[in-house]
Write an enzyme that holds these catalytic residues in place. Sequence first.
Site, PDB file in Angstrom:
ATOM      1  N   CYS A  80       0.814  -1.220   0.000  1.00  0.00           N
ATOM      2  CA  CYS A  80       0.000   0.000   0.000  1.00  0.00           C
ATOM      3  C   CYS A  80       0.845   1.266   0.000  1.00  0.00           C
ATOM      4  O   CYS A  80       0.356   2.348  -0.340  1.00  0.00           O
ATOM      5  CB  CYS A  80      -0.943   0.023   1.203  1.00  0.00           C
ATOM      6  SG  CYS A  80      -2.086  -1.358   1.272  1.00  0.00           S
ATOM      7  N   CYS A 200     -14.483  -1.648   6.648  1.00  0.00           N
ATOM      8  CA  CYS A 200     -13.413  -2.184   5.806  1.00  0.00           C
ATOM      9  C   CYS A 200     -13.345  -1.401   4.496  1.00  0.00           C
ATOM     10  O   CYS A 200     -14.376  -1.085   3.912  1.00  0.00           O
ATOM     11  CB  CYS A 200     -13.663  -3.653   5.470  1.00  0.00           C
ATOM     12  SG  CYS A 200     -13.862  -4.748   6.887  1.00  0.00           S
ATOM     13  N   HIS A 325      -9.608   2.212  -2.260  1.00  0.00           N
ATOM     14  CA  HIS A 325      -8.196   1.915  -2.026  1.00  0.00           C
ATOM     15  C   HIS A 325      -7.609   1.030  -3.126  1.00  0.00           C
ATOM     16  O   HIS A 325      -7.431  -0.176  -2.938  1.00  0.00           O
ATOM     17  CB  HIS A 325      -8.055   1.230  -0.664  1.00  0.00           C
ATOM     18  CG  HIS A 325      -6.653   0.999  -0.228  1.00  0.00           C
ATOM     19  ND1 HIS A 325      -5.573   1.728  -0.673  1.00  0.00           N
ATOM     20  CD2 HIS A 325      -6.124   0.072   0.648  1.00  0.00           C
ATOM     21  CE1 HIS A 325      -4.466   1.298  -0.103  1.00  0.00           C
ATOM     22  NE2 HIS A 325      -4.763   0.290   0.689  1.00  0.00           N
TER      23      HIS A 325
END
Length: 381
Positions: A80, A200, A325
């Site tokens: 990430c 989440c 994301h």
Amino acid sequence: MREVAVIGVGQSIFGKLPNKGVAELGREAVSAAIADAGVKPKEIQFAYTSRLYDSMVTSQTVLKEVGVTALEMFNVENACAGGSTAVRGVWKDIASGLYDMGLAVGVESMTTSPIAGKLIPPAKDDLEGQLGMTMPTLFALLARRQMEEHGTTLEDFAQVSVKNHHHGCLNPMAQYKKEFTIEEVLNSRMICDPITLLQCCPNTDGAAAVIMCSMDLARRYTTTPIKVAASVLLSGDYTFRQADITSSPLGTQAAKMAYEMAGLGPEDLDVVELHEAFAPEEILRYEDLGLCAPGEGGALLRSGATAVGGKIPVNPSGGLLSLGHPLSASGVRVVAEITLHLRGQAGQRQTPDAKVGLAHMLGGVVAGLEAGACGIHILTR
């Protein structure tokens, strides 16, 4: 080392976009950044591109679509924190005087990746991972310890999601634009107790791009260049040296290094974008970055300070929970978001009179280490 400025930013729409490949997503972001900077493609001298699940030569695949060819290109991966790694690479090569103008790109197509709709699999030699220490499990254990040690509540975790989904409704690029209540977040499907589905981050496709150059060159293109006051990339230490799992030595040290480089402190920040793959994590990162004392992250959230309109808005973009994301894109995207706020171009989510912003991204699970990497950039105007 020379001063470095951001002169162009761009982002694709974030969402589940299986009909768009990496080249198309990347082209949208890079084209937007080039237009924003007011430069010609041939003025870009080098590029760093971050990707995790594309096959190979992603820089070349993306940049040929916008007329950027025949130059030095790097393809990087750091989970990430890959996007932060790309930004750091461009900053370092310009600051050192090697080049004058460069491009950082982050791109990911999660819905067409090998793990589409699945958890990121552990390495074969990762015993804890093979026994069930997945990302949701890790952050669920952290959440339970937060509750035990610091009195953080289930409602606090849900409030992070409520806040960031509200912010996402203010961002036209966000994957989800829907308001939720605390009750709806808590009553959504349980993933790993106490973390529910709406706590989440989703699987997301998207790309982001940032064009940087030396400060002297930046003044040819804009009267308001955004200075990269600090750029830090740090890897994690051994977990046996971590005294408290609710405190991140990696994040704390990276933040300390960034503040020292910028000559600033957490009290100087006007806006923050940070990694919150799961809602409980955001509260921990408040403490890592020094936005509050250890154990007081829940109180800071409850005060309203980290909401748009508060003293120190955190994740006004909607964050990973609502904006989405795309793993390798997020580290570039947070730098682009902070740039918009410092320019006064963030629309409904704008932080008034923002002068200093921090972009944070954490990434990677490595057996025996706290985390793979942490990237922090501080920008000023």
